[in-house]
Design a protein around this motif. Structure first.
Motif, PDB file in Angstrom:
ATOM      1  N   GLN B  46       0.606   4.829  -0.157  1.00 41.38           N
ATOM      2  CA  GLN B  46       2.038   4.961   0.119  1.00 41.38           C
ATOM      3  C   GLN B  46       2.384   6.366   0.578  1.00 41.38           C
ATOM      4  O   GLN B  46       3.207   6.567   1.472  1.00 41.38           O
ATOM      5  N   ARG B  47       1.742   7.339  -0.046  1.00 43.13           N
ATOM      6  CA  ARG B  47       2.000   8.732   0.351  1.00 43.13           C
ATOM      7  C   ARG B  47       1.509   8.981   1.764  1.00 43.13           C
ATOM      8  O   ARG B  47       2.163   9.678   2.540  1.00 43.13           O
ATOM      9  N   ALA B  48       0.368   8.377   2.088  1.00 44.72           N
ATOM     10  CA  ALA B  48      -0.165   8.562   3.440  1.00 44.72           C
ATOM     11  C   ALA B  48       0.790   7.999   4.483  1.00 44.72           C
ATOM     12  O   ALA B  48       1.057   8.623   5.503  1.00 44.72           O
ATOM     13  N   LEU B  49       1.319   6.824   4.175  1.00 45.01           N
ATOM     14  CA  LEU B  49       2.272   6.228   5.104  1.00 45.01           C
ATOM     15  C   LEU B  49       3.558   7.040   5.155  1.00 45.01           C
ATOM     16  O   LEU B  49       4.168   7.201   6.205  1.00 45.01           O
ATOM     17  N   GLY B  50       3.946   7.551   3.980  1.00 45.44           N
ATOM     18  CA  GLY B  50       5.129   8.416   3.925  1.00 45.44           C
ATOM     19  C   GLY B  50       4.934   9.634   4.805  1.00 45.44           C
ATOM     20  O   GLY B  50       5.840  10.049   5.529  1.00 45.44           O
ATOM     21  N   LEU B  51       3.741  10.149   4.766  1.00 45.34           N
ATOM     22  CA  LEU B  51       3.423  11.319   5.582  1.00 45.34           C
ATOM     23  C   LEU B  51       3.533  10.975   7.067  1.00 45.34           C
ATOM     24  O   LEU B  51       4.081  11.737   7.859  1.00 45.34           O
ATOM     25  N   TYR B  52       3.023   9.812   7.387  1.00 45.57           N
ATOM     26  CA  TYR B  52       3.065   9.384   8.784  1.00 45.57           C
ATOM     27  C   TYR B  52       4.519   9.214   9.238  1.00 45.57           C
ATOM     28  O   TYR B  52       4.908   9.650  10.318  1.00 45.57           O
ATOM     29  N   ALA B  53       5.319   8.594   8.347  1.00 47.87           N
ATOM     30  CA  ALA B  53       6.737   8.419   8.656  1.00 47.87           C
ATOM     31  C   ALA B  53       7.400   9.770   8.839  1.00 47.87           C
ATOM     32  O   ALA B  53       8.162   9.995   9.775  1.00 47.87           O
TER      33      ALA B  53
END
Lengths: 181, 297
Positions: B46-53
């Motif tokens: 989730q954090r990785a996707l958050g980072l991408y966002a």
């Protein structure tokens, strides 16, 4: 490895939102609007619509805040999903109305304006991310995350088995994870 | 269950990308709650996707902050006044306050599954609006139906009237044709006017005959004849060199002076007379019943 608990500021903000403190939404806006707006605009591609979606999302977050469970993840993850869902709903309903008006990505304002104001110390620019992800990985994440595609639609679009979509998505996210550390 | 394998399967990524069905998502949440390594991996994803966002973060245009914040205030105002801080049920899955975008789930479901007061109120308003619209529609239907009925009745009446008028017009046209013919006779110079005056039996009686020796046509025009008793009828005679020739029976309407009546054609005549005979006429005139008589001048 258990993740660290959210910072005190976030916990405070969550408590105020849970108590329906309207002024907390102003703080919420100042903290998250750039990230949320960027994602929404990346999905809907039109500034007026992005603004509408952002406002809708604020209202939705406010009213459904009781369903946010801090033990399951960060506030940002949750609100990001609210925004993504609303934005994807928007483009889906638009696709029913007019299919011919979508702007190509390179004309989107998201590509022209610089990213700013991160609330996360580990923030990395888009340039850096795209450099690290290979084109296939980026394509899969973008289709799933920003274009509202389902896994099977991605499989059809890229002409690959469903299992491959899954493993490529995992590989891409793994690359992103390494950038956090 | 092999936790490593599960983590490697990519299921957590699909969960974070909201690609799972509600049942599959619930399974992921259950496993994450039970197994700390899964939970840690999930949060990392989730954090990785958050980072991408976040990499797409972008300062909104000037003025947007004020518009969005005031729009938000306005949007929540009626609700917060009506139901201050009503707690909504916290039962929805964490990652997806809305149903995940998996497979062919329609976009609409995503909005509806949110246990949001705003969504509920929106639906309430929609329901109220729909009810009002339905009532208005029913009222309008009733109105239009009764108007339609009214129109139907009026149309039937109008059609009946129109038939009456048509019949009346036909009658008038027929009478007009008759009158035109009569006028033609009166103005025709070939017609000879024979005035018949009453005999001593009917001193006040008067009638005329219009005779065209060329076309042999004979018309009779009654000014005044005594009413014929029942079973009796007036008969016109042409007298040619003293010999009576039957010229036909006078219709009842002619006898009362309503209009000219064309009689039998007469080849030659010097005088005309009318006698009262039995209905249907008589081959020879009953001289005792002679009513009017006149010589052609």
């Amino acid at each position: 490895m258990l993740p660290e608990s959210p910072p005190a500021a976030e916990q405070q903000l969550v408590a105020r939102l849970r108590a329906q403190d309207e002024s907390a939404m102003t703080e919420f806006y100042d903290k998250y609007s750039a990230a949320l707006y960027g994602v929404i605009l990346r999905i809907v591609r039109r500034e007026e619509e992005a603004e509408d979606v952002l406002q809708e999302a604020m209202v939705k977050i406010w009213h459904s805040f009781q369903s946010y469970d801090a033990s399951k993840g960060r506030l940002f993850t949750w609100v990001l999903n609210v925004c993504r869902n609303l934005a994807i709903d928007k483009i889906r309903s638009r696709q029913y109305r007019v299919s011919s008006h979508s702007q190509p990505l390179d004309e989107s304002p998201a590509e022209r304006q610089p990213a700013v104001d991160s609330f996360r110390p580990e923030h990395i620019g888009l340039q850096e991310l795209t450099r690290r992800l290979n084109p296939e990985q980026r394509q899969i994440v973008d289709l799933l995350y920003f274009e509202g595609y389902t896994q099977s639609e991605v499989a059809d679009e890229l002409n690959m088995p469903l299992g491959t979509v899954k493993t490529r998505a995992r590989a891409a996210i793994k690359v992103l994870s390494t950038l956090i550390r | 269950m092999n936790i490593e394998e599960y983590i490697e399967s990519g299921q957590l990524e699909l969960y974070a990308l909201q690609q799972l069905s509600p049942a599959e998502a619930a399974e992921v949440e259950r496993l994450a709650a039970e197994h700390p390594p899964i939970r840690a991996e999930l949060i990392s994803v989730q954090r990785a996707l958050g980072l991408y966002a976040e990499a797409h973060a972008l300062t909104p245009p000037a003025g947007l902050r004020e518009r969005v914040l005031s729009g938000f205030q306005q949007a929540i105002q009626p609700q917060s006044a009506a139901e201050p801080a009503t707690p909504t049920e916290p039962a929805a899955p964490y990652i997806a306050p809305a149903a995940p975008h998996y497979e062919a789930a329609p976009a609409e479901t995503v909005v509806r599954t949110l246990p949001a007061a705003e969504a509920g109120s929106g639906f309430r308003w929609l329901a109220i609006a729909a009810s009002v619209a339905l009532l208005l529609s029913l009222g309008a239907n009733w109105l239009f139906y009764s108007r339609w009925q009214q129109s139907e009745n009026q149309l039937v009446l109008a059609q009946a009237k129109e038939q009456l008028y048509a019949a009346a017009t036909q009658a008038v046209e027929k009478r007009l044709a008759t009158r035109t013919e009569e006028l033609g006779i009166l103005r025709d110079e070939q017609f000879r006017m024979v005035v018949m005056t009453g005999t001593p039996q009917a001193p006040g009686a008067r009638a005329r005959v219009m005779y065209n020796p060329v076309s042999r046509r004979v018309y009779v025009d009654v000014k005044n004849l005594p009413a014929a008793p029942s079973g009796k009828q007036y008969q016109l005679w042409a007298l040619d060199k003293g010999k009576p020739v039957d010229a036909g029976m006078l219709a009842q309407t002619t006898a009362v002076g309503d209009s000219l009546q064309r009689m039998k054609d007469v080849a030659s005549a010097q005088a005309f007379a009318v006698t009262l005979e039995d209905a249907g006429g008589h081959p020879t005139p009953t001289m005792a019943a002679l009513t009017v008589m006149g010589q052609m001048l």
